[in-house]
Design a protein around this motif. Structure first.
Motif, PDB file in Angstrom:
ATOM      1  N   UNK A  42      43.727  44.979  39.090  1.00 26.83           N
ATOM      2  CA  UNK A  42      44.586  43.800  39.352  1.00 26.83           C
ATOM      3  C   UNK A  42      44.062  42.830  40.588  1.00 26.83           C
ATOM      4  N   UNK A  43      43.863  41.520  39.761  1.00 21.95           N
ATOM      5  CA  UNK A  43      43.193  40.595  40.570  1.00 21.95           C
ATOM      6  C   UNK A  43      43.771  39.425  40.934  1.00 21.95           C
ATOM      7  N   UNK A  44      43.747  38.899  41.850  1.00 23.15           N
ATOM      8  CA  UNK A  44      44.307  37.442  42.374  1.00 23.15           C
ATOM      9  C   UNK A  44      42.954  36.493  41.837  1.00 23.15           C
ATOM     10  N   UNK A  45      43.351  35.408  40.897  1.00 26.30           N
ATOM     11  CA  UNK A  45      42.436  34.442  40.545  1.00 26.30           C
ATOM     12  C   UNK A  45      43.014  33.109  40.772  1.00 26.30           C
ATOM     13  N   UNK A  46      41.904  32.109  40.699  1.00 31.07           N
ATOM     14  CA  UNK A  46      42.087  30.803  40.620  1.00 31.07           C
ATOM     15  C   UNK A  46      41.017  29.995  39.881  1.00 31.07           C
ATOM     16  N   UNK A  47      41.073  28.724  39.946  1.00 29.91           N
ATOM     17  CA  UNK A  47      40.014  27.944  39.193  1.00 29.91           C
ATOM     18  C   UNK A  47      38.770  27.928  39.636  1.00 29.91           C
ATOM     19  N   UNK A  48      37.808  28.601  39.072  1.00 24.46           N
ATOM     20  CA  UNK A  48      36.283  28.566  39.514  1.00 24.46           C
ATOM     21  C   UNK A  48      36.176  29.052  40.920  1.00 24.46           C
ATOM     22  N   UNK A  49      36.849  29.993  41.397  1.00 24.47           N
ATOM     23  CA  UNK A  49      36.827  30.768  42.766  1.00 24.47           C
ATOM     24  C   UNK A  49      36.803  32.239  42.290  1.00 24.47           C
ATOM     25  N   UNK A  50      35.882  33.017  43.189  1.00 24.38           N
ATOM     26  CA  UNK A  50      35.766  34.591  43.086  1.00 24.38           C
ATOM     27  C   UNK A  50      37.231  35.096  43.200  1.00 24.38           C
ATOM     28  N   UNK A  51      37.432  36.207  42.194  1.00 28.86           N
ATOM     29  CA  UNK A  51      38.591  37.005  42.025  1.00 28.86           C
ATOM     30  C   UNK A  51      38.765  38.050  43.398  1.00 28.86           C
ATOM     31  N   UNK A  52      39.996  38.304  43.571  1.00 30.83           N
ATOM     32  CA  UNK A  52      40.159  39.161  44.892  1.00 30.83           C
ATOM     33  C   UNK A  52      41.018  40.394  44.087  1.00 30.83           C
ATOM     34  N   UNK A  53      40.273  41.555  44.431  1.00 34.61           N
ATOM     35  CA  UNK A  53      41.050  42.671  43.937  1.00 34.61           C
ATOM     36  C   UNK A  53      42.014  43.409  44.643  1.00 34.61           C
ATOM     37  N   UNK A  54      43.141  43.716  44.087  1.00 34.90           N
ATOM     38  CA  UNK A  54      44.266  44.297  44.768  1.00 34.90           C
ATOM     39  C   UNK A  54      44.158  45.704  45.107  1.00 34.90           C
ATOM     40  N   UNK A  55      44.811  46.320  45.872  1.00 36.39           N
ATOM     41  CA  UNK A  55      44.921  47.800  46.095  1.00 36.39           C
ATOM     42  C   UNK A  55      45.848  48.492  45.553  1.00 36.39           C
ATOM     43  N   UNK A  56      45.737  49.819  45.427  1.00 37.10           N
ATOM     44  CA  UNK A  56      47.091  50.657  44.585  1.00 37.10           C
ATOM     45  C   UNK A  56      47.590  51.432  45.697  1.00 37.10           C
ATOM     46  N   UNK A  57      49.162  51.667  45.828  1.00 34.28           N
ATOM     47  CA  UNK A  57      49.991  52.252  46.506  1.00 34.28           C
ATOM     48  C   UNK A  57      50.370  53.627  45.679  1.00 34.28           C
ATOM     49  N   UNK A  58      49.797  54.484  45.861  1.00 33.90           N
ATOM     50  CA  UNK A  58      50.396  55.588  45.079  1.00 33.90           C
ATOM     51  C   UNK A  58      51.781  56.145  45.443  1.00 33.90           C
ATOM     52  N   UNK A  59      52.312  55.864  46.772  1.00 32.61           N
ATOM     53  CA  UNK A  59      53.638  56.199  47.142  1.00 32.61           C
ATOM     54  C   UNK A  59      54.524  55.334  46.036  1.00 32.61           C
ATOM     55  N   UNK A  60      54.432  54.065  46.139  1.00 33.30           N
ATOM     56  CA  UNK A  60      55.332  53.196  45.399  1.00 33.30           C
ATOM     57  C   UNK A  60      54.991  52.837  43.798  1.00 33.30           C
TER      58      UNK A  60
END
Length: 377
Positions: A42-60
């Motif tokens: 799961x990533x945060x993205x925008x126009x022509x900028x590097x994607x940021x990958x999210x972390x996984x919360x096992x509990x929730x």
């Protein structure tokens, strides 16, 4: 001492209670089973900028981001078993997103509410290629009544590798125009033509809005015709669902650009559609049987005979290989009519198939987009 202990407890409680508060939390679920989906990117993205990958919360059982930097207005999900899907809001992302994922060969859209009628699908009720008429459709044709059912749905296969240009220029004017050639070359795009007929040029009859396949030697020329040209990246890569630089730059040059998705099935079954059973069970075994020309029950597979008889009978009737059609179930659901355009009405957008994700998240936004297999200016 009690006062100090109370203050410490308050601070500890406050810190603990905020531990799971994130800037953005994303929940993923299987669209058919409702079960949580893990193992995604799961990533945060925008126009022509590097994607940021999210972390996984096992509990929730969720994915999260603790910060949303400026310029990041899109969430995307990638999973080896599911279709790409995302959400974009240029005004700002919400604190929580719930996204349903589909298997790639059985994508459907919850904002579509199929209704059986003489006017919708099935060539106006004139020509039906069902081997055995479904009882709901039979009632429509006999009584003229419309029938709605929560199980009814349209099934799509999304095309991530091609876009379409809708133009008033015929192919000679379009592809031999120096300005257009320069733009396509700068974006590393080329026309996609395939010998097996999977893709070809199309014309749009503005009187009806319908696509019509072009005959060899060019399209049928008539008043009020637009032409549709399918493009691909020269290196064969996917187009981005959101923030596509190619789509955005073409739209900024005033081209009418459409992402493409293909309706492969109109499902009017009595039971809820189940992709795993349908494609992994009777349909897979049926195709294998057709390939090897062996239609004995034992060769078709026990899975079909035990679980898929109702669905099979609806589409094909009694088991007769001659009744099987690639264009199932509507007689007019051929390659031309099965192509659906996906176009935002704001022409400077870099959004492609993500249009459908945004409508799925909020169907009140559907007036901002064009999604149909007809096109009118």
């Amino acid at each position: 001492m009690k006062k100090v202990l109370f203050v410490f407890s308050l601070v500890w409680f406050s810190a603990f209670s905020q531990k799971d508060v994130h800037a953005l939390t994303v929940y993923l679920s299987d669209a058919e089973t409702g079960k949580n989906v893990k193992g995604a990117k799961v990533t945060l993205e925008g126009f022509e900028i590097p994607a940021i990958e999210g972390k996984y919360d096992k509990k929730n059982k969720s994915y999260y981001f603790d910060n949303i930097p400026n310029g990041y207005n899109t969430v995307m999900t990638y999973h080896e078993k599911y279709n790409e899907k995302g959400f974009q809001n240029t005004a700002g992302l919400p604190k929580e997103l719930k996204i349903k994922l589909y298997v790639p060969i059985a994508v459907s859209y919850g904002f579509e509410k199929p209704v059986l009628s003489k006017e919708i699908g099935h060539s106006g009720g004139k020509k039906i290629n069902y081997a055995r008429m479904p009882k709901n459709l039979d009632m429509v044709l006999k009584t003229g009544k419309t029938v709605s059912n929560p199980n009814f749905r349209y099934i799509y296969v999304e095309d991530q590798y091609h876009i379409a240009i809708i133009s008033k220029y015929d192919s000679k004017q379009f592809f031999e125009n120096d300005t257009i050639k320069k733009i396509l070359d700068e974006l590393s795009l080329e026309e996609f033509e395939q010998n097996d007929g999977s893709y070809q040029k199309y014309a749009i009859d503005i009187a009806t809005g319908n696509l019509a396949s072009c005959k060899k030697g060019g399209c049928l020329i008539m008043n009020g015709v637009d032409y549709v040209y399918v493009l691909r990246k020269k290196e064969g890569a996917k187009f981005k669902r959101f923030n596509s630089p190619e789509i955005k730059k073409l739209r900024e040059k005033n081209f009418k650009v459409a992402a493409l998705t293909n309706r492969k099935l109109e499902y009017y079954g009595e039971a809820p559609f189940n992709a795993e059973r349908y494609y992994g069970g009777f349909y897979k075994n049926l195709m294998n049987a057709m390939q090897y020309h062996d239609f004995r029950p034992g060769k078709i597979g026990q899975a079909y005979w035990d679980t898929q008889q109702k669905e099979y009978k609806m589409y094909y009737g009694s088991f007769d290989p001659n009744s099987v059609s690639d264009n199932m179930p509507s007689s007019d659901d051929d390659i031309g009519y099965s192509i659906f355009f996906v176009i935002p009405k704001h022409n400077n957008s870099g959004i492609g198939l993500g249009v459908l994700d945004n409508i799925e998240a909020d169907d009140s936004t559907k007036d901002q987009y064009f999604f149909n297999n007809k096109y009118n200016n």
